[in-house]
Design a protein around this motif. Structure first.
Motif, PDB file in Angstrom:
ATOM      1  N   THR A   1      -0.946  12.732  -5.581  1.00  0.00           N
ATOM      2  CA  THR A   1      -1.981  11.925  -6.558  1.00  0.00           C
ATOM      3  C   THR A   1      -2.780  12.269  -7.364  1.00  0.00           C
TER       4      THR A   1
ATOM      5  N   VAL B   1      -5.549   9.208  -9.702  1.00  0.00           N
ATOM      6  CA  VAL B   1      -4.516   7.527  -9.104  1.00  0.00           C
ATOM      7  C   VAL B   1      -5.831   6.919  -7.799  1.00  0.00           C
ATOM      8  N   GLY B   2      -5.563   6.076  -7.888  1.00  0.00           N
ATOM      9  CA  GLY B   2      -6.439   5.402  -6.443  1.00  0.00           C
ATOM     10  C   GLY B   2      -7.535   5.241  -5.434  1.00  0.00           C
TER      11      GLY B   2
ATOM     12  N   THR C   1       0.912  -1.219  -0.109  1.00  0.00           N
ATOM     13  CA  THR C   1       0.012  -0.064  -0.178  1.00  0.00           C
ATOM     14  C   THR C   1       0.819   1.346  -0.071  1.00  0.00           C
TER      15      THR C   1
ATOM     16  N   GLU D   1       0.256   0.888  -9.516  1.00  0.00           N
ATOM     17  CA  GLU D   1      -1.447   0.522  -9.088  1.00  0.00           C
ATOM     18  C   GLU D   1      -1.752  -0.388 -10.176  1.00  0.00           C
TER      19      GLU D   1
ATOM     20  N   GLU E   1      -2.129  -0.915  -3.470  1.00  0.00           N
ATOM     21  CA  GLU E   1      -3.115  -0.361  -3.548  1.00  0.00           C
ATOM     22  C   GLU E   1      -2.836   1.361  -3.045  1.00  0.00           C
ATOM     23  N   ILE E   2      -3.505   1.927  -3.405  1.00  0.00           N
ATOM     24  CA  ILE E   2      -2.562   3.783  -3.472  1.00  0.00           C
ATOM     25  C   ILE E   2      -3.868   4.420  -3.470  1.00  0.00           C
ATOM     26  N   LEU E   3      -3.783   5.365  -1.925  1.00  0.00           N
ATOM     27  CA  LEU E   3      -4.662   5.449  -0.525  1.00  0.00           C
ATOM     28  C   LEU E   3      -4.059   7.060  -0.660  1.00  0.00           C
ATOM     29  N   THR E   4      -5.514   8.381  -0.935  1.00  0.00           N
ATOM     30  CA  THR E   4      -4.826   9.838  -0.962  1.00  0.00           C
ATOM     31  C   THR E   4      -5.934  10.509   0.292  1.00  0.00           C
TER      32      THR E   4
END
Lengths: 80, 204
Positions: free
Chosen positions: B144, B182-183, B133, B158, B163-166
């Motif tokens: 992002t 993204v994400g 992640t 990704e 897993e890309i989380l902002t």
């Protein structure tokens, strides 16, 4: 699927030259991007310009005419 | 009923997919034997069998030749759930969580720091083992969004399953909520949970 593909890598003697290349190429809409110098090669500074192999001749000619300084040119297999 | 699957020379996730298809074709209890040429495929098949409640055993037949035998019973679970994961070099992941809390890497020069952060994210794409992640918060949230120099690399990560989380609060603060490129968007509970359950947290 991850695969490795050849990329043209242009190295520089100084970080200033490398970041100057980024500014010049962005302004001129030239291809490529700044990456850390791949482990396979050594260079004066840790940043290099990565661009598709087929752009070599036109790109080098353009930056030479613009008076930019670079150190060396390599082809390296990188994860694409 | 008995089915044999030849997955010699197949890269993950193909052996698992072929085996799942053979189990579907059984349409009931039976035995499926899969031939593979590497120990990682044996591990993947074994994990899949255990997850579905199948009996499973495997043996090495020779150099680069393995046999995995699954016994599918009446009461085995349905096969739809669960993704096929591939813990192999070149497409693998671990339990590392990378936390990006700033647009720049290090202190001293923001111009250099921005170039270093871009370089760092590119370097992640070149690792044999990818992080599980990546969390982006505070100034990191600017990486992002549309127009970010790191966007292409993050999309590549990704696509490999990272897993890309902002942080949603952060996107909102910078007026970037609509520009996420993204994400997904996350909140502090998820961030706390993911950092807490990580094998290790890397903060460049």
């Amino acid at each position: 699927m991850r695969e490795k593909k050849p990329a043209l890598i242009i190295t520089f003697s100084t970080t200033t030259d490398a970041m100057g290349m980024e500014k010049f190429c962005a302004a001129q809409h030239l291809p490529g991007r700044l990456i850390p110098v791949p482990r396979e090669i050594s260079a004066g500074c840790g940043l290099a310009w990565k661009t598709p192999v087929e752009t070599k001749d036109s790109l080098l000619q353009t930056i030479e005419e613009a008076g930019l300084h670079w150190q060396d040119v390599h082809v390296v297999e990188l994860w694409a | 009923m008995f089915k044999q699957v030849n997955a010699m020379g197949d890269a993950c996730p193909t052996p698992v997919i072929k085996t799942k298809n053979a189990i579907k074709e059984l349409n009931g209890p039976g035995t499926v034997e899969t031939l593979v040429d590497n120990p990682i495929s044996v591990q993947n098949l074994t994990r899949m069998a255990i997850n579905h409640g199948y009996g499973v055993k495997s043996e090495k037949l020779g150099d680069n030749q393995f046999r995995v035998v699954m016994e599918i019973g009446d009461d085995s679970k349905a096969q739809e759930e669960g993704e096929v994961t591939c813990p192999v070099p070149g497409g693998s992941q671990n339990d590392t969580v990378v936390v990006i809390s700033s647009e720049t890497m290090g202190t001293g020069s923001d111009e250099l720091g921005a170039a270093l952060m871009k370089s760092y994210i590119f370097s992640l794409t070149q690792l044999e083992t990818l992080p599980r992640t990546m969390l982006f918060y505070n100034g990191g949230a600017k990486l992002t969004v549309q127009g970010s120099a790191a966007l292409e690399d993050l999309m590549s990560l990704e696509a490999q399953g990272v897993e890309i989380l902002t942080c949603g609060t952060c996107l909102n603060h910078f007026g970037l909520t609509e520009q996420l490129g993204v994400g997904g968007v996350t909140n502090m509970y998820d961030i706390a949970e993911r950092m807490g359950s990580a094998g290790r947290v890397v903060r460049p």
